[in-house]
Structures are given as structure tokens and as C-alpha cells.
Design an enzyme around this catalytic site. Structure first.
Site, PDB file in Angstrom:
ATOM      1  N   LYS A 174     -73.020 -33.503 -29.273  1.00 25.61           N
ATOM      2  CA  LYS A 174     -73.378 -33.490 -31.496  1.00 25.61           C
ATOM      3  C   LYS A 174     -72.885 -31.668 -31.664  1.00 25.61           C
ATOM      4  O   LYS A 174     -74.122 -31.131 -31.885  1.00 25.61           O
ATOM      5  CB  LYS A 174     -74.549 -33.547 -31.842  1.00 25.61           C
ATOM      6  CG  LYS A 174     -74.451 -34.294 -33.423  1.00 25.61           C
ATOM      7  CD  LYS A 174     -75.667 -35.576 -33.806  1.00 25.61           C
ATOM      8  CE  LYS A 174     -76.016 -34.973 -35.183  1.00 25.61           C
ATOM      9  NZ  LYS A 174     -75.201 -35.726 -36.172  1.00 25.61           N
TER      10      LYS A 174
HETATM   11  N1  PMP Z   1     -71.003 -40.362 -36.019  1.00 26.02           N
HETATM   12  C1  PMP Z   1     -71.450 -38.870 -36.200  1.00 26.02           C
HETATM   13  C2  PMP Z   1     -69.799 -38.484 -36.483  1.00 26.02           C
HETATM   14  C3  PMP Z   1     -72.091 -38.791 -36.800  1.00 26.02           C
HETATM   15  O1  PMP Z   1     -72.192 -37.420 -37.123  1.00 26.02           O
HETATM   16  C4  PMP Z   1     -73.013 -39.451 -37.070  1.00 26.02           C
HETATM   17  C5  PMP Z   1     -74.671 -39.066 -37.132  1.00 26.02           C
HETATM   18  N2  PMP Z   1     -75.434 -37.969 -36.320  1.00 26.02           N
HETATM   19  C6  PMP Z   1     -72.708 -40.609 -36.091  1.00 26.02           C
HETATM   20  C7  PMP Z   1     -72.276 -41.237 -36.166  1.00 26.02           C
HETATM   21  C8  PMP Z   1     -74.401 -41.370 -35.864  1.00 26.02           C
HETATM   22  O2  PMP Z   1     -75.029 -41.079 -35.243  1.00 26.02           O
HETATM   23  P1  PMP Z   1     -76.684 -41.536 -35.474  1.00 26.02           P
HETATM   24  O3  PMP Z   1     -76.950 -42.951 -35.255  1.00 26.02           O
HETATM   25  O4  PMP Z   1     -77.544 -40.478 -34.167  1.00 26.02           O
HETATM   26  O5  PMP Z   1     -77.638 -40.571 -36.489  1.00 26.02           O
END
Ligand code: PMP
Length: 340
Positions: A174
Site C-alpha cells: 500500500k
Molecule cells: N484496493 C485498493 C487499491 C485500496 O486502496 C483499498 C483500500 N485500502 C482496498 C483495495 C481495500 O483494502 P482494505 O479492505 O484493506 O481497506
């Protein structure tokens, strides 16, 4: 220039404190220097976490899993948070709890960031080169009260940007650099949204829109990947499908929660590559993410999904998920970390 209309321009209100390298700074004092490496070269990884008000106390939802992913994102970019910045995963969790308490927040969005900072070298030589290994690694945490996120339903539009190949950018991390593509996707969807609203194409209840456009990214093989900030699921003939982690998606923690909840509810969940056309003819589609939680998708590239309304399994899993995050399902209470 068209004035773009996003479904909601409300994101946050200032809070009292921001945690920055172990100190609670006043919101207005939490600043970085203009030569900060991350500002120039996107050397930053982050998390988005939520805390919910429950019957017992404010609880951070899957905080440990988010913090673990933060440390893993950092590792991919050779940042060792423990060695380079001096914080363990437990330290970060504790800092989040303290910050939530100090800011008196109940329904929170929590944003920890880890980045290559400015290194104050005094009169000696400073550093702003590409190789980041000499820069200080800093950690900061922001929290704020989180208003409802966007319209209740999504209409998706495939965007003209291809999800990068795994050897182009490590999308598993991320990392802020990856979000340039998400930003392009969001801007594209916002243009469509603005035009659609003008044309009276978006459904309303009273004065409020009940649907808005969101972008969908496809990879270089034509398989669907995810939205700018959400993972995606489809339901076909009672089975739930979602793209695998190897398809260049973020390992969404909501994705993982939803997969476990669906299995607990007795559904079969399959991870496999999904073609865009398969998505067009799915019975139901929904997206998941910390901010978005679970959002029904009612249309993709102007084709209605099912009857153009949130599907039955989608509604059931949404309802269950909302009980889980508020600590109302014993089976999943271990996902909550109470602030006190
Ligand atoms: N894909 C992307 C590109 C994201 O930014 C997010 C948000 N964090 C998600 C998927 C979903 O991840 P999460 O459920 O961990 O928030």
C-alpha cells in the site's frame, strides 16, 4: 474546465492531535519540510483503518492486521519500521489507541503513514537523491471522525488505465506511488459522474443521490482487478468469486473479512481470474474496502447488474458485516481491539 462533482466533498474535520514520531503534535503543527524525500519521490507507505463505536467501547477493526500490512508494505521498499524508526507493531497499535482517546473520536478513520523524511543535517550536507536509503524513516498517525462514505450504490466504469504489471510496481504494497493510478481512475469516474448527474442519469431519493460512478481497473490480460480503493466480488449462480491476490490487487482486509464471513454464512467463495464480460453478466457485484465497507454495484459500463438494485447476498453480507464491526457477533469479536 468542467467543475467536477464528487458524491461527497466532506472528508475530515481537524482534530486536536496528530501523532508524529512518538509525539502528540497539535494538528496545525504537524508539518514536514519541503525537501522531504517522500514529497519528491513517493517514498511513503500507509494504511487506512477504521474504528467503530460498539456497546462496550470504541473498537479498532482488525488493527493488528492493518499494522502488519503496513510493516510488510514498508519491507517491500526496504524500510524496516522497527530498526529504522524504532517502533514495533504493538507500539503503533498503542499510539493509535492513545490518539483516538486524546482526540475523543468514536467513529474514526485512522491513517498511519511511514515515509522517507527530511533529514536535518544542520550545516552539513543534506540528501535529496533518488536512492532513499540514507533518509530518516518517519511514522505519523492521523485520525478523524469519518462521515458516511459516498453514495450508497456504485455504478462502475472501466477506466482507460491498465493496472501495472507486477514487475512494474508492487501493487501488493500500500504505497503512495500506486495511488497515482487510483487518482487517474477516480478523476475519470468523477467526470462520468458529473455528466451523468447533469443528464439526470443518477437515481435520487429526495435530494440525495443514491448512486455514483466509481472506476474499475483491468490488468494487461483483460482480467478485472479492483477499484481505485476497493476490491471486487461477483456472485454467479450462488457462488461468490473474487480475483486472486496474484492478480495485482491490494490484499484487502475487508476482502479477507468478507470472504471469512461468507464462508461462515455457508457460501462458497472462489478466488480466480475474472473477465470483464463475466462481470457484465454476474447476478450480483459488490466492492469492499475500509472506507467503502461493502458497496453494492448496480451497473457496469452502462449494463445493469441483476435487476439494477443491490442483490440479496450482497445485502445479507452487508448486514452481517455491520454487526461484526460493532462487536455484535461473538465469532468475530477477536477482530476488534477495544481502545480501553
Ligand atoms: N484496493 C485498493 C487499491 C485500496 O486502496 C483499498 C483500500 N485500502 C482496498 C483495495 C481495500 O483494502 P482494505 O479492505 O484493506 O481497506
Amino acid at each position: 474546465m468542467v467543475v467536477l462533482k464528487t458524491p461527497s466533498n466532506k472528508m475530515f474535520k481537524k482534530t486536536k492531535y496528530i501523532w508524529y514520531n512518538g509525539r502528540f503534535l497539535k494538528w496545525d503543527d504537524a508539518k514536514v519540510h519541503i525537501t522531504t524525500h517522500a514529497l519528491h519521490y513517493a517514498s511513503l507507505v500507509f494504511e487506512g483503518i477504521r474504528a467503530y463505536k460498539t456497546k462496550k467501547d470504541v473498537a479498532i477493526f482488525r488493527g493488528r492486521d492493518h499494522i502488519k500490512r503496513l510493516f510488510e508494505s514498508a519491507k517491500i521498499f526496504l524500510m524496516d519500521i522497527e530498526k529504522d524508526a524504532g517502533y514495533t507493531q504493538e507500539d503503533i497499535l498503542e499510539a493509535i489507541k492513545q490518539l483516538l482517546k486524546k482526540n475523543e473520536i468514536k467513529e474514526a478513520y485512522i491513517r498511519p503513514i511511514v515515509f522517507r523524511d527530511y533529514t536535518d543535517a544542520g550545516d552539513r550536507w543534506g540528501f535529496l537523491g533518488l536512492n532513499p536509503l540514507r533518509c530518516k524513516v518517519s511514522v505519523a498517525i492521523i485520525t478523524f471522525e469519518f462521515p458516511p462514505f459516498g453514495a450508497p450504490n456504485f455504478k462502475l466504469v472501466t477506466v482507460p488505465y491498465i493496472r501495472p504489471n507486477p514487475m512494474s510496481l508492487p501493487m501488493m504494497a500500500k504505497a503512495s506511488a500506486n495511488y497515482l493510478i487510483s487518482q487517474l481512475a477516480s478523476i475519470y469516474a468523477t467526470y462520468i459522474n458529473t455528466l451523468a448527474e447533469k443528464a439526470g442519469y443518477l437515481r435520487k431519493e429526495g435530494d440525495s443521490l443514491i448512486e455514483s460512478f466509481e472506476g474499475l481497473l483491468v490488468d494487461d490480460n483483460g482480467f478485472i482487478t479492483e477499484g481505485p480503493g476497493e476490491n471486487i466480488f461477483m456472485v454467479k449462480d450462488g457462488i461468490i468469486y473474487t480475483p486472486p491476490v496474484s492478480s495485482q490487487i491490494l490484499r484487502g482486509i475487508t476482502r479477507d473479512s468478507v470472504m471469512k464471513i461468507l464462508e461462515y454464512m455457508g457460501y462458497k467463495v472462489v478466488e480466480r481470474n475474472i473477465l470483464l464480460s463475466e462481470l457484465y453478466i454476474a447476478d450480483e457485484v459488490f466492492m469492499t474496502g475500509t472506507a467503502a465497507e461493502i458497496k453494492p454495484v448496480v451497473e457496469i459500463d452502462f449494463r445493469p447488474i441483476g435487476n439494477g438494485k443491490p442483490g440479496e447476498i450482497t445485502r445479507k453480507v452487508m448486514e452481517f458485516f455491520h454487526r461484526v464491526v460493532r462487536g455484535e457477533v461473538e465469532e468475530f469479536e477477536h477482530w476488534l481491539d477495544y481502545v480501553d
